[in-house]
Design an enzyme around this catalytic site. Structure first.
Site, PDB file in Angstrom:
ATOM      1  N   HIS A 214      71.056 -19.288  56.422  1.00  0.00           N
ATOM      2  CA  HIS A 214      69.718 -19.197  55.838  1.00  0.00           C
ATOM      3  C   HIS A 214      69.702 -20.162  54.652  1.00  0.00           C
ATOM      4  O   HIS A 214      69.917 -19.803  53.510  1.00  0.00           O
ATOM      5  CB  HIS A 214      69.448 -17.765  55.363  1.00  0.00           C
ATOM      6  CG  HIS A 214      68.151 -17.619  54.601  1.00  0.00           C
ATOM      7  ND1 HIS A 214      66.948 -18.020  55.108  1.00  0.00           N
ATOM      8  CD2 HIS A 214      67.897 -17.118  53.368  1.00  0.00           C
ATOM      9  CE1 HIS A 214      65.996 -17.759  54.218  1.00  0.00           C
ATOM     10  NE2 HIS A 214      66.547 -17.228  53.156  1.00  0.00           N
TER      11      HIS A 214
ATOM     12  N   PRO B 275      64.566   1.610  34.257  1.00  0.00           N
ATOM     13  CA  PRO B 275      63.896   2.899  34.511  1.00  0.00           C
ATOM     14  C   PRO B 275      62.385   2.881  34.313  1.00  0.00           C
ATOM     15  O   PRO B 275      61.656   3.511  35.090  1.00  0.00           O
ATOM     16  CB  PRO B 275      64.575   3.860  33.526  1.00  0.00           C
ATOM     17  CG  PRO B 275      65.249   2.989  32.521  1.00  0.00           C
ATOM     18  CD  PRO B 275      65.598   1.726  33.217  1.00  0.00           C
ATOM     19  N   ASP B 276      61.885   2.190  33.296  1.00  0.00           N
ATOM     20  CA  ASP B 276      60.445   2.197  33.056  1.00  0.00           C
ATOM     21  C   ASP B 276      59.678   1.474  34.160  1.00  0.00           C
ATOM     22  O   ASP B 276      58.681   1.984  34.682  1.00  0.00           O
ATOM     23  CB  ASP B 276      60.126   1.555  31.694  1.00  0.00           C
ATOM     24  CG  ASP B 276      60.586   2.428  30.533  1.00  0.00           C
ATOM     25  OD1 ASP B 276      60.810   3.638  30.748  1.00  0.00           O
ATOM     26  OD2 ASP B 276      60.740   1.903  29.415  1.00  0.00           O
ATOM     27  N   LYS B 277      60.146   0.286  34.503  1.00  0.00           N
ATOM     28  CA  LYS B 277      59.495  -0.455  35.590  1.00  0.00           C
ATOM     29  C   LYS B 277      59.590   0.331  36.895  1.00  0.00           C
ATOM     30  O   LYS B 277      58.620   0.415  37.664  1.00  0.00           O
ATOM     31  CB  LYS B 277      60.130  -1.835  35.753  1.00  0.00           C
ATOM     32  CG  LYS B 277      59.603  -2.599  36.983  1.00  0.00           C
ATOM     33  CD  LYS B 277      60.138  -4.000  37.066  1.00  0.00           C
ATOM     34  CE  LYS B 277      59.816  -4.651  38.405  1.00  0.00           C
ATOM     35  NZ  LYS B 277      58.399  -4.583  38.797  1.00  0.00           N
TER      36      LYS B 277
ATOM     37  N   ARG C 175      58.386 -18.943  59.979  1.00  0.00           N
ATOM     38  CA  ARG C 175      57.794 -20.178  59.449  1.00  0.00           C
ATOM     39  C   ARG C 175      57.808 -21.271  60.514  1.00  0.00           C
ATOM     40  O   ARG C 175      56.843 -22.037  60.654  1.00  0.00           O
ATOM     41  CB  ARG C 175      58.578 -20.637  58.220  1.00  0.00           C
ATOM     42  CG  ARG C 175      58.412 -19.735  57.005  1.00  0.00           C
ATOM     43  CD  ARG C 175      59.440 -20.055  55.933  1.00  0.00           C
ATOM     44  NE  ARG C 175      59.197 -19.290  54.709  1.00  0.00           N
ATOM     45  CZ  ARG C 175      60.153 -18.898  53.871  1.00  0.00           C
ATOM     46  NH1 ARG C 175      61.417 -19.209  54.124  1.00  0.00           N
ATOM     47  NH2 ARG C 175      59.851 -18.216  52.786  1.00  0.00           N
TER      48      ARG C 175
ATOM     49  N   THR D 131      59.063 -15.705  46.103  1.00  0.00           N
ATOM     50  CA  THR D 131      58.501 -15.369  47.412  1.00  0.00           C
ATOM     51  C   THR D 131      58.437 -13.851  47.524  1.00  0.00           C
ATOM     52  O   THR D 131      59.283 -13.148  46.966  1.00  0.00           O
ATOM     53  CB  THR D 131      59.360 -15.925  48.565  1.00  0.00           C
ATOM     54  OG1 THR D 131      60.676 -15.374  48.470  1.00  0.00           O
ATOM     55  CG2 THR D 131      59.452 -17.442  48.489  1.00  0.00           C
TER      56      THR D 131
ATOM     57  N   ASP E 111      62.725 -17.595  58.363  1.00  0.00           N
ATOM     58  CA  ASP E 111      62.724 -19.031  58.687  1.00  0.00           C
ATOM     59  C   ASP E 111      62.118 -19.259  60.071  1.00  0.00           C
ATOM     60  O   ASP E 111      61.336 -20.192  60.279  1.00  0.00           O
ATOM     61  CB  ASP E 111      64.154 -19.590  58.690  1.00  0.00           C
ATOM     62  CG  ASP E 111      64.888 -19.361  57.391  1.00  0.00           C
ATOM     63  OD1 ASP E 111      65.218 -20.328  56.706  1.00  0.00           O
ATOM     64  OD2 ASP E 111      65.127 -18.183  57.064  1.00  0.00           O
TER      65      ASP E 111
ATOM     66  N   ARG F  93      70.275 -21.667  47.578  1.00  0.00           N
ATOM     67  CA  ARG F  93      70.655 -20.268  47.745  1.00  0.00           C
ATOM     68  C   ARG F  93      72.143 -20.057  47.476  1.00  0.00           C
ATOM     69  O   ARG F  93      72.563 -19.010  46.976  1.00  0.00           O
ATOM     70  CB  ARG F  93      70.281 -19.797  49.152  1.00  0.00           C
ATOM     71  CG  ARG F  93      68.778 -19.783  49.419  1.00  0.00           C
ATOM     72  CD  ARG F  93      68.458 -19.322  50.829  1.00  0.00           C
ATOM     73  NE  ARG F  93      67.023 -19.256  51.068  1.00  0.00           N
ATOM     74  CZ  ARG F  93      66.308 -20.245  51.571  1.00  0.00           C
ATOM     75  NH1 ARG F  93      66.888 -21.380  51.893  1.00  0.00           N
ATOM     76  NH2 ARG F  93      65.011 -20.109  51.764  1.00  0.00           N
TER      77      ARG F  93
ATOM     78  N   ASN G 243      70.004 -13.216  48.142  1.00  0.00           N
ATOM     79  CA  ASN G 243      70.543 -14.542  48.468  1.00  0.00           C
ATOM     80  C   ASN G 243      71.733 -14.910  47.598  1.00  0.00           C
ATOM     81  O   ASN G 243      71.816 -14.483  46.453  1.00  0.00           O
ATOM     82  CB  ASN G 243      69.445 -15.594  48.298  1.00  0.00           C
ATOM     83  CG  ASN G 243      68.555 -15.693  49.522  1.00  0.00           C
ATOM     84  OD1 ASN G 243      69.041 -15.694  50.642  1.00  0.00           O
ATOM     85  ND2 ASN G 243      67.255 -15.774  49.303  1.00  0.00           N
TER      86      ASN G 243
ATOM     87  N   ARG H 143      67.099 -13.816  40.532  1.00  0.00           N
ATOM     88  CA  ARG H 143      65.996 -14.531  41.175  1.00  0.00           C
ATOM     89  C   ARG H 143      66.349 -16.002  41.335  1.00  0.00           C
ATOM     90  O   ARG H 143      66.974 -16.611  40.467  1.00  0.00           O
ATOM     91  CB  ARG H 143      64.725 -14.402  40.334  1.00  0.00           C
ATOM     92  CG  ARG H 143      63.523 -15.098  40.952  1.00  0.00           C
ATOM     93  CD  ARG H 143      62.303 -15.031  40.053  1.00  0.00           C
ATOM     94  NE  ARG H 143      61.831 -13.657  39.896  1.00  0.00           N
ATOM     95  CZ  ARG H 143      60.787 -13.324  39.151  1.00  0.00           C
ATOM     96  NH1 ARG H 143      60.142 -14.265  38.467  1.00  0.00           N
ATOM     97  NH2 ARG H 143      60.413 -12.062  39.065  1.00  0.00           N
TER      98      ARG H 143
ATOM     99  N   ASP I  38      66.631   1.063  41.042  1.00  0.00           N
ATOM    100  CA  ASP I  38      66.681  -0.119  40.185  1.00  0.00           C
ATOM    101  C   ASP I  38      67.307   0.295  38.863  1.00  0.00           C
ATOM    102  O   ASP I  38      67.374   1.486  38.537  1.00  0.00           O
ATOM    103  CB  ASP I  38      65.266  -0.681  39.967  1.00  0.00           C
ATOM    104  CG  ASP I  38      65.277  -2.122  39.463  1.00  0.00           C
ATOM    105  OD1 ASP I  38      65.146  -3.031  40.291  1.00  0.00           O
ATOM    106  OD2 ASP I  38      65.432  -2.321  38.240  1.00  0.00           O
TER     107      ASP I  38
END
Length: 350
Positions: A210, A72-74, A186, A265, A183, A123, A155, A116, A69
């Protein structure tokens, strides 16, 4: 980025605990040269990426897990949080880095990084925000792990899977989008809930994009091996097509509903992608509705478009596409779904 690895020394210059704690076996043979070590890399330490990483760990699918990622801290916090659960998990080496070199030699690379999805946002509207990002992600993954299988989760997944294929230079069988695997889960849940049966006894599939143009394959649904629509017709049990359409609409709106309620999600997509990882890493040869190069299938024609079809997955990625039954209406809807995705690709000039 600092990596926390297992160390066998204590103190400055230290005492080698491995040598002190264990006595070697006399005349021991070296380990078998056969490759038995699996390595999975997850790109993106957001809610989706960490749900996938956590599920992979709890299901004992890999010997080494890498998380990449740009925060760096997260990233270090997430890695340490997982490492601290070592006493409750199978033995897995967990590393993280902002550098893609840490993914070197991965058997499977799962890309979740991206903007996000906002409440109410389709999408396909996410595409432009993620296109430039993929140009910084895919080439280094391909360089450090030239034999890997790439699974795209970001997405809009179908177009981004196509982009990943072009940027990586990989053969199409080693590029997979998570597609409608979730999908379809679900869909199976809703049918099972409607009939009061276990969802694992329901065979049902969503194909195509999708997204909003996905196609529910009602003609091939079965429960416990019994084809549902044929059974209703043979028993002269009336049903309304509108009821079927409403179930499909609920599937399409499910992600939007979850996002509006909790902001994102995570758990369901974590389990969904872990099921793909298991089929690939363990060479299970299971059939999943995932985004694959659909060129030449089901009348789609000679166009380069990725969309979900029921595909057999194994160590080599996509091993084949199932020749599932579709009626004329379903085939036409699938071709329309392909056109929807192609229109977006054409607008981007890719």
């Amino acid at each position: 980025m600092h990596k926390t690895d297992s160390a066998s020394t204590l103190g400055p210059g230290g005492l080698d605990l491995t040598q002190a704690f264990f006595k070697p076996i006399s005349n021991a043979a070296p380990p078998s040269p056969t490759k038995r070590h699996n390595k999975i890399s997850v790109i993106g330490a957001g809610n989706v990426g960490m749900a996938i990483a956590q599920t992979i760990l709890t299901q004992d699918l890999t010997d080494e897990l890498v998380i990449v990622d740009n925060k760096p801290d997260k990233l270090r916090g997430e890695m340490l949080d997982l490492q601290h659960a070592a006493a409750f998990l199978p033995r897995v080496k967990i590393n993280s880095s902002v550098e893609y070199s840490v993914t070197d030699g991965s058997d499977l690379c799962i890309v979740t990084a991206g903007a996000r999805q906002n409440p109410g946002e389709s999408r396909l509207n996410l595409l432009q925000r993620n296109l430039d990002l993929f140009k910084t992600i895919i080439p280094p993954l391909a360089r450090y792990s030239p034999e890997t299988v790439l699974v795209i989760v970001s997405n809009p997944v179908d177009v981004l899977t196509y982009i990943a294929w072009k940027l990586s230079g990989f053969p199409s069988n080693r590029i997979i989008g998570s597609g409608t695997n979730l999908d379809s889960s679900r869909f199976r849940f809703l049918i099972a809930d409607h009939l009061q049966v276990n969802a694992q006894d329901v065979q049902a599939c969503i194909v195509g994009e999708h997204g909003d143009s996905s196609v529910a394959l009602w003609s091939s649904i079965s429960v416990g091996g019994v084809p549902i629509l044929s059974f209703l017709e043979n028993q002269q049990i009336a049903y309304e097509k509108e009821t079927l359409e409403n179930i499909h609409k609920t599937v399409i709106n499910s992600a939007y509903e979850v996002i509006s309620l909790k902001g994102y999600t995570s758990w369901a997509i974590g389990y969904s992608v872990a099921s793909l990882a298991r089929s690939i890493i363990r060479d299970q040869r299971k059939i999943h509705p995932v985004s694959v190069l659909a060129k030449g299938f089901y009348g789609i024609g000679d166009v380069e478009v990725f969309l979900s079809l029921p595909a057999q997955l194994g160590r080599g990625g996509v091993l084949g596409v199932t020749n599932v039954h579709m009626n004329e209406e379903e085939e036409q809807r699938l071709r329309d779904s392909a056109k929807t995705i192609m229109e977006v690709q054409t607008q981007l000039g890719i």
